[in-house]
Enzyme design. Structure first.
Site, PDB file in Angstrom:
ATOM      1  N   ALA A   1       0.681  -1.287   0.055  1.00  0.00           N
ATOM      2  CA  ALA A   1      -0.125   0.102  -0.035  1.00  0.00           C
ATOM      3  C   ALA A   1       0.919   1.215  -0.147  1.00  0.00           C
ATOM      4  O   ALA A   1       0.504   2.176  -0.713  1.00  0.00           O
ATOM      5  CB  ALA A   1      -0.909  -0.091   1.234  1.00  0.00           C
ATOM      6  N   GLU A   2       1.823   1.224   0.837  1.00  0.00           N
ATOM      7  CA  GLU A   2       2.473   2.450   1.069  1.00  0.00           C
ATOM      8  C   GLU A   2       3.602   2.779  -0.137  1.00  0.00           C
ATOM      9  O   GLU A   2       3.605   3.844  -0.794  1.00  0.00           O
ATOM     10  CB  GLU A   2       3.374   2.394   2.181  1.00  0.00           C
ATOM     11  CG  GLU A   2       2.613   2.217   3.636  1.00  0.00           C
ATOM     12  CD  GLU A   2       2.366   0.748   3.835  1.00  0.00           C
ATOM     13  OE1 GLU A   2       1.333   0.764   4.825  1.00  0.00           O
ATOM     14  OE2 GLU A   2       2.764   0.077   3.240  1.00  0.00           O
TER      15      GLU A   2
ATOM     16  N   ASN B   1       2.941   1.610  -2.990  1.00  0.00           N
ATOM     17  CA  ASN B   1       2.099   2.000  -4.236  1.00  0.00           C
ATOM     18  C   ASN B   1       1.650   3.585  -4.318  1.00  0.00           C
ATOM     19  O   ASN B   1       1.680   4.201  -5.306  1.00  0.00           O
ATOM     20  CB  ASN B   1       0.703   1.242  -4.220  1.00  0.00           C
ATOM     21  CG  ASN B   1       0.924  -0.092  -4.481  1.00  0.00           C
ATOM     22  OD1 ASN B   1       1.959  -0.638  -4.876  1.00  0.00           O
ATOM     23  ND2 ASN B   1      -0.179  -0.950  -4.027  1.00  0.00           N
TER      24      ASN B   1
ATOM     25  N   TYR C   1       2.969 -14.855   1.964  1.00  0.00           N
ATOM     26  CA  TYR C   1       4.183 -15.600   2.549  1.00  0.00           C
ATOM     27  C   TYR C   1       5.047 -14.403   3.150  1.00  0.00           C
ATOM     28  O   TYR C   1       6.058 -13.982   2.591  1.00  0.00           O
ATOM     29  CB  TYR C   1       5.085 -16.381   1.639  1.00  0.00           C
ATOM     30  CG  TYR C   1       4.123 -17.357   0.972  1.00  0.00           C
ATOM     31  CD1 TYR C   1       4.157 -18.632   1.618  1.00  0.00           C
ATOM     32  CD2 TYR C   1       3.421 -17.304  -0.066  1.00  0.00           C
ATOM     33  CE1 TYR C   1       3.345 -19.810   1.370  1.00  0.00           C
ATOM     34  CE2 TYR C   1       2.671 -18.313  -0.559  1.00  0.00           C
ATOM     35  CZ  TYR C   1       2.505 -19.631   0.091  1.00  0.00           C
ATOM     36  OH  TYR C   1       1.808 -20.432  -0.471  1.00  0.00           O
TER      37      TYR C   1
ATOM     38  N   GLY D   1      -5.309  -2.027  -5.755  1.00  0.00           N
ATOM     39  CA  GLY D   1      -4.362  -0.985  -5.589  1.00  0.00           C
ATOM     40  C   GLY D   1      -5.209   0.524  -5.804  1.00  0.00           C
ATOM     41  O   GLY D   1      -4.573   1.568  -5.834  1.00  0.00           O
ATOM     42  N   ALA D   2      -6.494   0.365  -6.177  1.00  0.00           N
ATOM     43  CA  ALA D   2      -7.162   1.454  -6.393  1.00  0.00           C
ATOM     44  C   ALA D   2      -7.179   2.588  -5.068  1.00  0.00           C
ATOM     45  O   ALA D   2      -7.272   3.914  -5.264  1.00  0.00           O
ATOM     46  CB  ALA D   2      -8.771   1.129  -6.901  1.00  0.00           C
TER      47      ALA D   2
ATOM     48  N   ASP E   1      -5.023   2.710  -2.876  1.00  0.00           N
ATOM     49  CA  ASP E   1      -3.702   3.531  -2.661  1.00  0.00           C
ATOM     50  C   ASP E   1      -3.540   4.564  -3.701  1.00  0.00           C
ATOM     51  O   ASP E   1      -3.175   5.610  -3.457  1.00  0.00           O
ATOM     52  CB  ASP E   1      -2.701   2.549  -2.760  1.00  0.00           C
ATOM     53  CG  ASP E   1      -2.891   1.145  -1.873  1.00  0.00           C
ATOM     54  OD1 ASP E   1      -3.300   1.351  -0.823  1.00  0.00           O
ATOM     55  OD2 ASP E   1      -2.473   0.247  -2.430  1.00  0.00           O
TER      56      ASP E   1
END
Length: 367
Positions: free
Chosen positions: A40-41, A43, A112, A288-289, A291
């Protein structure tokens, strides 16, 4: 960071190597995967760099080939990765997912990341100066779920103390798989969000975490941030601007509430509320939207744009992610997004974006 200009935005958190299937089907049946990056970050950092801002990603990866790939790939977007730490004893996290919609019943994700290098982040091993020298610090609710030391790190960065960045942004980003107890997750994430200056939260997350079913109830529960953005999916987003002097406990006497997700009213008991609809998008993949939306909104914030323009830029940057299969998408050029964000309300509501719309030579439909 001597000798280089300070970043506009610092994004801290875990990034992982992602394996995307080459065809639809169960993970058990997919014969091969394409490698990408996800987190997230990072991205957000990649999208901000593509939008012309100085972005730094701070994280921890293994001293392995996947760690090499992550730092090189993220750096290729123009992101400063000089503060990324290489851990010799822990691996870089990876995950696999199916090609189907994340919300679908057949969607699978295999992480993982247990014991990953990123899970070892904490106050003792993340250089404070590398995280706090930007105009904005962006955090998410994923990091505190990784380990106790990660939670301590995020709590410390949200503490109001000398040296804190001018604006601390927090995306709730609730990931149920990372939390053992949903009640605990709700308590922790609410406390963290109330310490930020700007918070992003989805209406679906607020319902799942706190049982809140209206935008007004969300605003009341998250009464600390100066800016609160409640995302309504296809319904757009509502932004609450409490102003520099408003904070916890600043409630009106009349008990009025802002619009619910299916409404359009803009009466806010905790500041000024604005509902901005999203354009119609032909979705390729939803990953990803959120983010990308945060990156677009933060870009508008850095440029000093009005709240409506910030939300529209968020929607347009999200649309760039929604119309490609991977986690990270290159947004349209600033001139193109600015032109679309400036459309009058009627033209904006007719806007329809599909795959390839970000290219300068692509027509944008208004139907």
């Amino acid at each position: 960071m001597t000798g280089t200009p300070p970043p506009d935005v610092v994004c801290l958190g875990e990034s992982m190597v992602t394996f995307l299937p080459t065809r639809p089907g169960r993970l058990a049946d997919v014969p091969s995967f394409d490698r990408g990056i996800g987190g997230a970050e990072s991205n957000v950092a990649c999208a901000l760099a593509a939008l012309g801002h100085r972005a730094r990603w701070v994280g921890r990866v293994g001293r392995d080939g996947f760690g090499d790939h992550l730092t090189e790939a993220i750096g290729a977007y123009g992101v400063d990765v000089s503060a990324v730490v290489r851990d010799p004893g822990r691996p870089t996290g990876v995950y696999f997912r199916t090609a189907t919609d994340r919300a679908g019943a057949a969607h699978e994700v295999a992480y993982y990341r247990a014991g990953s290098a990123a899970s070892a982040m904490g106050p003792a091993n993340v250089p404070y100066d590398s995280v706090t020298d930007g105009r904005i610090l962006h955090l998410t609710g994923i990091t505190p779920a990784l380990s106790a030391s990660c939670l301590d790190l995020v709590r410390g960065l949200l503490a109001r103390r000398p040296g804190r960045p001018p604006l601390v942004s927090f995306d709730v980003n609730f990931r149920p798989r990372l939390w053992h107890d949903r009640t605990e997750a709700g308590r922790v994430l609410r406390d963290l969000a109330r310490g930020a200056d700007l918070v992003f939260v989805g209406a679906d997350e607020a319902r799942e975490l706190w049982g809140l079913t209206s935008v007004g109830a969300i605003a009341e529960a998250l009464d600390g941030p100066r800016l609160l953005v409640v995302k309504l999916g296809r319904g757009g987003a509502v932004v609450f601007d409490r102003g520099p002097d408003r904070g916890p406990g600043s409630h009106p006497a009349d008990g009025t509430t802002p619009a619910d997700p299916d409404g359009t009213a803009a009466v806010d008991p905790f500041g000024t509320a604005l509902h901005v609809r999203a354009p119609r998008v032909d979705i390729v993949a939803p990953v990803g939207a959120g983010d990308a939306f945060a990156a677009g909104f933060l870009s508008g914030t850095l440029r000093g744009l009005d709240p409506k323009s910030r939300v529209r830029l968020g929607h347009l940057t999200a649309a760039a992610a929604l119309t490609v299969p991977g986690d990270v998408a290159v947004p349209a050029r600033r001139a193109r997004t600015d032109r679309l964000a400036a459309l009058d309300d009627r033209a904006w509501e007719r806007l329809r974006l599909g795959p390839g719309w970000t290219g300068d030579d692509q027509e944008v439909r208004t139907s």
